[in-house]
Structure formats: structure tokens, C-alpha cells
Design a protein around this motif. Structure first.
Motif, mmCIF file in Angstrom:
data_model
loop_
_atom_site.group_PDB
_atom_site.id
_atom_site.type_symbol
_atom_site.label_atom_id
_atom_site.label_comp_id
_atom_site.label_asym_id
_atom_site.label_seq_id
_atom_site.Cartn_x
_atom_site.Cartn_y
_atom_site.Cartn_z
ATOM 1 N N MET A 101 0.938 -0.994 0.132
ATOM 2 C CA MET A 101 0.147 0.005 -0.011
ATOM 3 C C MET A 101 0.978 1.083 0.030
ATOM 4 S SD MET A 101 -3.175 0.673 -0.028
ATOM 5 C CE MET A 101 -4.097 2.239 0.510
ATOM 6 N N LYS A 102 1.827 1.058 0.917
ATOM 7 C CA LYS A 102 2.894 2.500 1.069
ATOM 8 C C LYS A 102 3.631 2.527 -0.327
ATOM 9 C CE LYS A 102 3.784 1.804 5.807
ATOM 10 N NZ LYS A 102 4.820 1.514 6.818
ATOM 11 N N GLU A 103 3.927 1.563 -1.096
ATOM 12 C CA GLU A 103 4.846 1.769 -2.241
ATOM 13 C C GLU A 103 3.759 2.162 -3.625
ATOM 14 O OE1 GLU A 103 8.197 -1.780 -1.275
ATOM 15 O OE2 GLU A 103 6.593 -2.015 -2.871
ATOM 16 N N ALA A 104 2.581 1.591 -3.540
ATOM 17 C CA ALA A 104 1.742 2.179 -4.316
ATOM 18 C C ALA A 104 1.343 3.367 -4.396
ATOM 19 C CB ALA A 104 0.356 1.053 -4.524
ATOM 20 N N ALA A 105 0.842 3.888 -3.215
ATOM 21 C CA ALA A 105 0.421 5.388 -2.759
ATOM 22 C C ALA A 105 1.827 6.131 -3.383
ATOM 23 C CB ALA A 105 0.281 5.407 -1.553
ATOM 24 N N ALA A 106 2.925 5.971 -2.766
ATOM 25 C CA ALA A 106 4.104 6.577 -3.387
ATOM 26 C C ALA A 106 4.084 6.782 -4.692
ATOM 27 C CB ALA A 106 5.368 6.283 -2.662
ATOM 28 N N GLU A 107 4.012 6.068 -5.501
ATOM 29 C CA GLU A 107 3.906 5.754 -7.042
ATOM 30 C C GLU A 107 2.969 6.789 -7.441
ATOM 31 O OE1 GLU A 107 4.640 1.898 -8.543
ATOM 32 O OE2 GLU A 107 4.324 2.733 -10.599
ATOM 33 N N PHE A 108 1.769 6.490 -6.746
ATOM 34 C CA PHE A 108 0.688 7.382 -7.415
ATOM 35 C C PHE A 108 0.868 8.988 -7.108
ATOM 36 C CE2 PHE A 108 -3.188 9.684 -6.254
ATOM 37 C CZ PHE A 108 -3.752 9.901 -7.712
ATOM 38 N N PHE A 109 1.304 9.364 -5.991
ATOM 39 C CA PHE A 109 1.514 10.722 -5.720
ATOM 40 C C PHE A 109 2.505 11.397 -6.393
ATOM 41 C CE2 PHE A 109 -1.200 9.562 -2.054
ATOM 42 C CZ PHE A 109 -2.155 10.772 -2.083
ATOM 43 N N ASN A 110 3.551 10.371 -6.964
ATOM 44 C CA ASN A 110 4.663 10.917 -7.737
ATOM 45 C C ASN A 110 4.208 11.256 -8.926
ATOM 46 O OD1 ASN A 110 7.169 11.439 -7.079
ATOM 47 N ND2 ASN A 110 7.754 9.132 -6.504
ATOM 48 N N LEU A 111 3.052 10.689 -9.463
ATOM 49 C CA LEU A 111 2.719 11.106 -11.078
ATOM 50 C C LEU A 111 2.710 12.632 -11.049
ATOM 51 C CD1 LEU A 111 -0.128 8.481 -11.217
ATOM 52 C CD2 LEU A 111 1.982 8.248 -12.341
ATOM 53 N N LEU A 112 2.595 12.922 -12.299
ATOM 54 C CA LEU A 112 2.325 14.343 -12.722
ATOM 55 C C LEU A 112 0.878 14.591 -12.433
ATOM 56 C CD1 LEU A 112 3.767 14.309 -16.400
ATOM 57 C CD2 LEU A 112 4.540 15.224 -14.292
ATOM 58 N N LEU A 113 0.660 16.219 -12.125
ATOM 59 C CA LEU A 113 -0.497 16.524 -11.537
ATOM 60 C C LEU A 113 -1.570 16.106 -12.671
ATOM 61 C CD1 LEU A 113 -2.005 17.955 -9.260
ATOM 62 C CD2 LEU A 113 -1.652 20.275 -10.575
ATOM 63 N N GLU A 114 -1.509 16.305 -13.859
ATOM 64 C CA GLU A 114 -2.251 15.904 -14.829
ATOM 65 C C GLU A 114 -3.101 14.424 -14.654
ATOM 66 O OE1 GLU A 114 -0.367 16.317 -18.199
ATOM 67 O OE2 GLU A 114 -1.826 15.797 -19.531
#
Ligand code: OGA
Ligand code: NI
Length: 380
Positions: A101-114
């Protein structure tokens, strides 16, 4: 539209509860990306709200640790500890491993805002990626971005808000939240016992045990002493279960007039009693006020799961929890849906503490027990 897959039916036809509208505000993570040093006025707190760096380590060390495994085996000692913890504090930590969960969320928030904005909150609801509880241009803003999803019952899911990157995120959220649901059911059983009820009573009092997930992203802040990651509040849930990062502080609970950090314990969950149990117990178990602060050099992600009753459920103090030596009970009967929406409105008006919503629900009595409130559940 036009399709008759289960997903679409679930999203459109199930009377999914809606919440309160929020005004559009800047994305904090993006703001920090563009200019690491800037802290706009809208985020700078009044003097009395500013996080002080006084650390009360001695107090945070007192937070009880309860072993979930022993609890589910019904061990007397652990039940006693839980009972104490519910009374004296309001938080505890349970043991579970939750790296995906931690890793997936970190990856999500790292995406471009768009990319993230493809899942952004609708203007009239609280589900999706964005900022909840913003109603006025004057209001001080939290130094955080958030992703909120209604998870259980699954017929209420709005799949359009579920991120599709990373690819496995949906399954990971599913796995995490079903684990949380299991832990929650376990805890409700134990809390039932310590409240002198049959094990399954609290669960059944929810009619349907609802779960919402709130993933908080707290970007770094060049002036952490001026802003708050999340404003002070108590949770409107029955219980809340929080997963936080192993090595980054942020969560603080109010203890008397001070804010006490809840130091993360690796692979543990922080659990806190919410407003519903405070009401059911007529104030004996506390829904403690808490907030999150930010860090200068480390962004932080936290996962808050809120377990709460169906909107139509009426909540009021349980007869046997009412202190007969007091002239009257402390809370009157409310429908959970009304309570929730009223609390949200108050929170949005900057009356941050649900404590205030409770004052309205509560029948005023001369004594209000305001004890210290934290407890923790087991590590490893
Ligand atoms: C919340 C909350 C605390 C944290 O989301 O309700 O209290 O540490 N979060 O993120
Ligand atoms: Ni909270």
C-alpha cells in the motif's frame, strides 16, 4: 453510461451517500514542486494554532501497546489493557504488514498532477483526489493533498475515482482495506466485550459497517512551524485505523493543552476511538482531537480508514454506559447521517474540532470528562 456492467450499476444506481462540496484550491505538492520555499499566506496559521516544536517524548512513550493477536484470542490481560486504553487515551496501534500500500501510494502521488487529476473530486462530493473541507477563500488551508474513497459496502464504490496507476493499485487498495475491515471487526468485538456487551453487538449496531479510506500526502514545507498538514479535528467514525510511515513523524494528539506526537511503530497500525463510540459510551471512551504537522525535508503519506455506521442508524448513549451519578446523560440521540454532515459543515467553517459538533449533540451537563487520550496496538 449505457453499459450494464456491475461497476456502472454500482456507481450510478446505489444511492451512494454524498458529502459536502469543497472549493477548488491549489495542489500543495505541485506548489512545492514549483517553488520549494514558498509558503503562501493562506497556509500560515494564527499564532495559537502554529505547531510548536516542543516534544513531549516522555508522554508519547506512555502510549499503551496492545497485541491484536492476543486480543483476538480473548486474553484477559489484553482486554484489560484495551479497556484502559479506551478510557485513558484514544489511540492504539495494531500489527499488520502493509508495504504494498505504501509503495503504490508513493508511486501514485509521484505522478504528474495531470495524471492524478484524472481522479479528482467532483465539486459536490468528497470522493477522489483533491482537497476536502474548503468552503471559503479566507479559510486557512491544510498543507496536504488527499485521495478519499468510499470502500465498504462495496456497492457504494465509485470506481471512476480509483487510480489506475500504478497498475495494481486497485487490487492493493482492495487487499489493504479488506484487511482493515477484518481488523476493525476484530476490534469492535473486543470493544463490545469491554463495554459489557456480547461480542457482535457493536458491529450489528452499524447496520452496515461502512469504511472510507483517506490517503493523505503531506509535502515537505520550508516553514513547518507556520503551517499544519491537517487541522485539529476528532474523527466522526466509530473507530479509525491509521497506517503511517515507519520513520516520519507527523501525527499529534491533544493531551490537555499540549500536542503529543504519536511516534510511528514499524508495521503497526494506529487505532483511535471515534465520535460514535464516544457517544455510545456517553463520553467514557474518548474520541481524541488530533492533527498532523509537516516536515522540512521529508514528505509523508498516511492512510486513514474510517469505520462508521450506515447513515440511517440512530446513535445515542447505551443505557448501561450512562453514569447514574450524573444528572443527565451527555449526548442526545442523533441520526448518524445528520451527525456526520453537521460535523463536516462545522469543520468547514473553521470550527475545526468536532468537539464542537459534539457540544451540540451533547445535552449540557456540568461535568465533561476530558481525560488524556491515546492508546496503541501491537508492533511486529
Ligand atoms: C485523518 C488524520 C492523521 C495523519 O486523516 O483524519 O487524522 O497522521 N490523519 O495523517
Ligand atoms: Ni483524523
Amino acid at each position: 453510461m449505457g453499459s450494464n456492467t456491475d461497476e456502472v450499476v454500482a456507481d450510478e444506481d446505489q444511492n451512494v451517500p454524498t458529502f459536502v462540496a469543497s472549493l477548488p484550491v491549489p495542489n500543495v505538492q505541485e506548489m512545492v514542486r514549483q517553488n520549494r520555499l514558498e509558503v503562501p499566506e493562506r497556509y500560515i496559521r494564527n499564532e495559537e494554532e502554529m505547531p510548536k516544536s516542543t516534544e513531549m517524548t516522555h508522554l508519547s512513550a506512555e502510549i499503551p501497546i496492545i497485541d491484536l493477536l492476543l486480543l483476538s484470542n480473548g486474553q484477559e490481560e489484553e482486554l484489560k489493557k484495551l479497556a484502559m486504553a479506551c478510557k485513558e487515551w484514544g489511540f492504539f496501534q495494531a500489527k499488520e504488514v502493509l508495504r504494498n500500500m505504501k509503495e503504490a501510494a508513493a508511486e501514485f502521488f509521484n505522478l504528474l498532477l495531470e495524471e492524478k487529476n484524472k481522479f479528482s473530486m467532483a465539486s459536490d462530493d468528497i470522493q477522489g483526489y483533491g482537497h476536502a473541507y474548503v468552503v471559503s477563500e479566507e479559510q486557512k488551508l491544510d498543507w496536504s493533498d488527499t485521495l478519499i474513497l468510499l470502500i465498504y459496502p462495496s456497492k457504494f464504490r465509485r470506481h471512476k475515482f480509483w487510480p489506475t496507476t500504478p497498475e495494481k493499485f486497485k487490487e492493493i487498495i482492495e487487499a489493504y482495506t479488506s484487511e482493515v475491515q477484518r481488523v476493525a471487526e476484530e476490534l469492535l468485538g473486543s470493544i463490545s466485550s469491554i463495554m459489557g456487551l456480547e461480542k457482535d453487538i457493536l458491529h450489528s449496531m452499524h447496520r452496515e459497517l461502512m469504511q472510507a479510506l483517506r490517503v493523505n500526502y503531506y509535502p515537505t514545507c520550508s516553514k513547518p512551524d507556520l503551517v499544519l498538514g491537517i487541522s485539529p479535528h476528532s474523527d466522526t467514525s466509530t473507530i479509525s485505523i491509521l497506517l503511517q510511515e515507519d520513520d516520519i513523524d507527523g501525527l499529534q494528539i491533544r493531551h490537555d493543552e499540549e500536542w503529543v506526537p504519536v511516534r510511528p511503530i514499524p508495521n503497526a497500525l494506529v487505532v483511535n476511538i471515534g465520535d460514535v463510540i464516544e457517544i455510545w459510551s456517553d463520553g467514557k471512551y474518548k474520541s481524541i482531537e488530533h492533527r498532523a504537522v509537516t516536515n522540512e525535508n521529508k514528505a509523508r503519506i498516511s492512510f486513514a480508514s474510517f469505520l462508521f455506521p450506515h447513515d440511517d442508524v440512530e446513535i445515542e448513549p447505551l443505557d448501561h454506559m450512562i453514569d447514574s451519578s450524573r444528572p443527565s446523560r451527555m449526548y442526545k440521540k442523533v441520526t448518524y447521517g445528520d451527525y456526520l454532515r453537521q460535523s463536516m459543515k462545522r469543520r468547514m467553517q473553521g470550527k475545526a474540532h468536532t468537539q464542537m459538533a459534539k457540544n451540540e449533540t451533547r445535552i449540557p451537563t456540568p461535568t465533561f470528562m476530558s481525560g488524556p487520550c491515546v492508546i496503541v496496538l501491537s508492533s511486529q
